[in-house]
Write a protein that holds these residues in place. Structure first.
Motif, PDB file in Angstrom:
ATOM      1  N   UNK A 183       0.825  -1.201   0.000  1.00 19.94           N
ATOM      2  CA  UNK A 183       0.000   0.000   0.000  1.00 19.94           C
ATOM      3  C   UNK A 183       0.861   1.252   0.000  1.00 19.94           C
ATOM      4  N   UNK A 184       0.267   2.328  -0.521  1.00 19.30           N
ATOM      5  CA  UNK A 184       0.877   3.653  -0.550  1.00 19.30           C
ATOM      6  C   UNK A 184      -0.170   4.642  -0.048  1.00 19.30           C
ATOM      7  N   UNK A 185       0.184   5.469   0.925  1.00 23.60           N
ATOM      8  CA  UNK A 185      -0.715   6.495   1.453  1.00 23.60           C
ATOM      9  C   UNK A 185      -0.417   7.829   0.779  1.00 23.60           C
ATOM     10  N   UNK A 186      -1.445   8.468   0.245  1.00 21.90           N
ATOM     11  CA  UNK A 186      -1.286   9.735  -0.454  1.00 21.90           C
ATOM     12  C   UNK A 186      -1.228  10.886   0.545  1.00 21.90           C
ATOM     13  N   UNK A 187      -0.982  12.086   0.015  1.00 20.74           N
ATOM     14  CA  UNK A 187      -0.908  13.263   0.860  1.00 20.74           C
ATOM     15  C   UNK A 187      -2.263  13.600   1.470  1.00 20.74           C
ATOM     16  N   UNK A 188      -3.344  13.101   0.863  1.00 21.23           N
ATOM     17  CA  UNK A 188      -4.693  13.322   1.396  1.00 21.23           C
ATOM     18  C   UNK A 188      -5.171  12.151   2.251  1.00 21.23           C
ATOM     19  N   UNK A 189      -4.225  11.315   2.701  1.00 16.77           N
ATOM     20  CA  UNK A 189      -4.483  10.196   3.616  1.00 16.77           C
ATOM     21  C   UNK A 189      -5.412   9.151   3.004  1.00 16.77           C
ATOM     22  N   UNK A 190      -5.308   8.981   1.705  1.00 16.05           N
ATOM     23  CA  UNK A 190      -6.036   7.896   1.035  1.00 16.05           C
ATOM     24  C   UNK A 190      -5.045   6.781   0.708  1.00 16.05           C
ATOM     25  N   UNK A 191      -5.456   5.570   0.953  1.00 13.96           N
ATOM     26  CA  UNK A 191      -4.570   4.416   0.780  1.00 13.96           C
ATOM     27  C   UNK A 191      -4.877   3.697  -0.527  1.00 13.96           C
ATOM     28  N   UNK A 290       8.817   6.809  -0.997  1.00 15.09           N
ATOM     29  CA  UNK A 290       9.072   7.485   0.283  1.00 15.09           C
ATOM     30  C   UNK A 290       9.703   8.857   0.107  1.00 15.09           C
ATOM     31  N   UNK A 291      10.094   9.213  -1.098  1.00 14.09           N
ATOM     32  CA  UNK A 291      10.747  10.495  -1.357  1.00 14.09           C
ATOM     33  C   UNK A 291       9.850  11.450  -2.138  1.00 14.09           C
ATOM     34  N   UNK A 292       8.582  11.051  -2.332  1.00 18.34           N
ATOM     35  CA  UNK A 292       7.631  11.862  -3.089  1.00 18.34           C
ATOM     36  C   UNK A 292       6.315  11.907  -2.325  1.00 18.34           C
ATOM     37  N   UNK A 293       5.656  13.048  -2.335  1.00 16.90           N
ATOM     38  CA  UNK A 293       4.311  13.163  -1.790  1.00 16.90           C
ATOM     39  C   UNK A 293       3.322  12.819  -2.892  1.00 16.90           C
ATOM     40  N   UNK A 294       2.710  11.658  -2.781  1.00 19.91           N
ATOM     41  CA  UNK A 294       1.764  11.184  -3.805  1.00 19.91           C
ATOM     42  C   UNK A 294       0.448  11.910  -3.623  1.00 19.91           C
ATOM     43  N   UNK A 295      -0.067  12.486  -4.706  1.00 20.08           N
ATOM     44  CA  UNK A 295      -1.310  13.264  -4.615  1.00 20.08           C
ATOM     45  C   UNK A 295      -2.550  12.454  -4.946  1.00 20.08           C
ATOM     46  N   UNK A 296      -2.427  11.445  -5.817  1.00 14.27           N
ATOM     47  CA  UNK A 296      -3.607  10.692  -6.197  1.00 14.27           C
ATOM     48  C   UNK A 296      -3.253   9.491  -7.041  1.00 14.27           C
ATOM     49  N   UNK A 297      -4.275   8.872  -7.619  1.00 15.98           N
ATOM     50  CA  UNK A 297      -4.074   7.651  -8.392  1.00 15.98           C
ATOM     51  C   UNK A 297      -3.219   7.906  -9.624  1.00 15.98           C
ATOM     52  N   UNK A 298      -3.510   8.972 -10.358  1.00 14.90           N
ATOM     53  CA  UNK A 298      -2.758   9.247 -11.577  1.00 14.90           C
ATOM     54  C   UNK A 298      -1.277   9.481 -11.264  1.00 14.90           C
ATOM     55  N   UNK A 299      -1.032  10.233 -10.207  1.00 13.28           N
ATOM     56  CA  UNK A 299       0.353  10.479  -9.803  1.00 13.28           C
ATOM     57  C   UNK A 299       1.039   9.192  -9.371  1.00 13.28           C
TER      58      UNK A 299
END
Length: 359
Positions: A183-191, A290-299
């Motif tokens: 799993x990856x958690x995005x910057x908006x706390x969506x997994x 771990x070195x990027x703030x993921x914003x969403x699915x496309x990102x």
């Protein structure tokens, strides 16, 4: 103290007057000899060693310097050294090159080829290596192959066959595929969850899909898509390693069992049973997510796909001889020189750098 200073000045004055009485040739020869000795002493070695050019220069300068000055100057050589050099020079002059009896040795390229075939194929004896060489157009006797292997310190075939667990597992790795979900958690706390497959033999990674809800139906469909992408290569798979997650249901196993694949669930709380897949997850997290703030699915899809391309096409692997999975069948790159230009290609806006030679 003043008297000692006057004494030293007087000694230096007399020495200077003595130098005026000597000829320029004698003084220049002594200066050259001392400078040459200093150059020899400065060499980065445990002790000063004279080369053949050093011996020639020192012997010539000693002839010019008078016998009285030789005893007064600190020299690195003695008369016995010069005589020993002369004896060696005479022995070298009257030593004729001897020719070894028997046939001339084989070319070094052919010897290296024989050793390479023997080391890359531990089960081959010298007769088998001899037959392979004949097929390559290299005419050589079987006894010569045996002599080359013996001189190289290579044991006969039954004694050098590797029967270790590492060699056994490496031979089976081409038929093993592992899968896992992380799993990856995005910057908006969506997994989001990423499903991937990795081949043990080639270490090639296939990103199957990304979803927020990994249902059994979705997992099973991704397995079908993975086998369709493999095509005929799917027949080479014999074992599939997965964990005991609830999303890996019987329908998922049935997709692989239909083509003769044996599914191996890992034991509870034993991640080392799926170590290669776990290692890829760790590499992906450390080097990318771990070195990027993921914003969403496309990102997330962009980051995962770019890292998978880097992992398969460029990233070196120790288990593959520091080569990427997609370049295993290509020849090794030529050795670079000082004039070779190196080009840098950036992935993920410079987060990952790839270096290649410019043609």
């Amino acid at each position: 103290m003043v008297i000692r200073l006057i004494y030293l000045l007087a000694c230096q004055t007399f020495r200077w007057l003595a130098l005026l009485a000597r000829s320029d040739v004698s003084k220049d020869a002594e200066i050259l000899m001392l400078r040459h000795q200093l150059a020899i002493a400065r060499r980065a070695q445990p002790r000063p060693r004279f080369s053949w050019s050093d011996r020639a220069v020192m012997a010539a300068l000693l002839r010019i310097v008078s016998k009285q000055r030789r005893t007064q100057v600190a020299l690195l050589v003695s008369p016995r050294s010069v005589l020993r050099w002369h004896a060696r020079l005479i022995a070298w002059k009257w030593t004729y090159p001897s020719r070894r009896p028997g046939r001339p040795p084989k070319p070094e390229a052919l010897r290296q080829l024989v050793v390479r075939l023997a080391r890359e194929n531990p089960g081959w004896g010298y007769r088998r290596v001899h037959g392979e060489l004949l097929g390559l157009g290299r005419k050589i006797a079987a006894s010569t192959v045996w002599c080359i292997l013996k001189q190289a310190g290579i044991d006969p075939s039954p004694q050098r066959v590797d029967r270790s667990w590492a060699a056994f597992l490496k031979a089976q790795s081409s038929a093993i595929v592992a899968t896992d979900l992380f799993h990856i958690d995005t910057v908006f706390l969506r997994r989001w969850f990423v499903l991937f497959f990795i081949n043990h033999g080639t270490r090639r990674v296939h990103i199957a899909g990304i979803t927020r809800h990994p249902t059994s139906f979705w997992i099973t469909q991704q397995a079908r898509n993975y086998l369709m992408d493999l095509g005929d290569h799917a027949k080479s798979i014999k074992f599939l390693i997965r964990d005991r997650g609830a999303y890996f249901t019987d329908s998922f196993d049935a997709v692989f069992q239909a083509i003769g694949v044996h599914v191996l669930p890992t034991l509870p709380r034993v991640p080392r049973m799926n170590a290669i897949a776990e290692r890829w997850i760790g590499s992906c997290r450390r080097e990318a997510t771990d070195r990027i703030l993921i914003t969403g699915e496309r990102h997330l899809r962009l980051v995962i796909s770019e890292y998978a391309k880097h992992y398969n096409q460029h990233r070196p692997h120790r288990s593959l001889g520091q080569r990427p999975p997609d370049l295993l069948t290509k020849p090794e790159p030529l050795t670079t020189t000082d004039n070779t230009r190196i080009h840098r290609h950036d992935r993920l806006d410079g987060l990952i750098h790839e270096y290649t030679k410019v043609a």
